[in-house]
Design a protein around this motif. Structure first.
Motif, PDB file in Angstrom:
ATOM      1  N   VAL A 118      -2.915  -1.516  -2.795  1.00  0.00           N
ATOM      2  CA  VAL A 118      -3.917  -0.640  -2.199  1.00  0.00           C
ATOM      3  C   VAL A 118      -3.415   0.790  -2.243  1.00  0.00           C
ATOM      4  O   VAL A 118      -2.265   1.060  -1.897  1.00  0.00           O
ATOM      5  N   SER A 122      -8.290  -0.932  -4.274  1.00  0.00           N
ATOM      6  CA  SER A 122      -7.310  -2.004  -4.464  1.00  0.00           C
ATOM      7  C   SER A 122      -7.240  -2.378  -5.937  1.00  0.00           C
ATOM      8  O   SER A 122      -8.254  -2.384  -6.638  1.00  0.00           O
ATOM      9  N   TYR A 131       0.822  -1.218   0.000  1.00  0.00           N
ATOM     10  CA  TYR A 131       0.000   0.000   0.000  1.00  0.00           C
ATOM     11  C   TYR A 131       0.852   1.263   0.000  1.00  0.00           C
ATOM     12  O   TYR A 131       2.005   1.256   0.432  1.00  0.00           O
TER      13      TYR A 131
END
Length: 140
Positions: A104, A118, A78
């Motif tokens: 993400v 996502s 992420y």
């Protein structure tokens, strides 16, 4: 589809907001060969930039070794975008090196709105996927 606990989703968002105006970055590891995000691992953005992230090389080295020892894979990778939507940039697409991971993105451009999305990124192709948030906590 990414299935993630509410606690892990909240930790990603909190990290993104805490590091704003710089991009935040990190990953969630899970058992090797699984698609289960379990262990939240916030990383230091060595670039200290609002438009780019780069893992601290020493942290990355230690994390790689630790994940091998624990038989884990990066399930979620992420980072945040501070002024644009939560969608992979050209740079994000170019640097995506884990075709099995969920990428993400969280946008912190609007403190009143949460953008959490996502994607799967493989061979330069981006595909957005559904995010299913389930009750529960994170394994530490």
């Amino acid at each position: 589809m990414l299935t993630i606990t509410e606690e892990l989703r909240a930790k990603i968002v909190a990290h993104a907001r805490a590091d704003h105006p710089d991009e935040a970055c990190g990953m969630i590891a899970g058992p090797a060969g699984s698609d289960r995000p379990e262990r939240f691992i916030p990383m230091t953005n060595a670039a200290r930039s609002p438009t780019f992230y780069e893992y601290d090389s020493m942290e990355q080295f230690q994390l790689d070794r630790e994940m091998r020892e624990r038989d884990e894979d990066p399930v979620v990778i992420y980072h945040s975008h501070t002024a644009t939507e939560a969608y992979p940039s050209r740079t994000d697409i170019t640097l995506a090196a884990e075709p099995g991971a969920h990428y993400v993105l969280v946008s912190t451009r609007d403190p009143e709105k949460e953008e959490f999305r996502s994607f799967r990124i493989a061979d330069g192709e981006v595909a957005e996927e559904e995010v299913r948030v389930i009750p529960g906590g994170a394994a530490e």
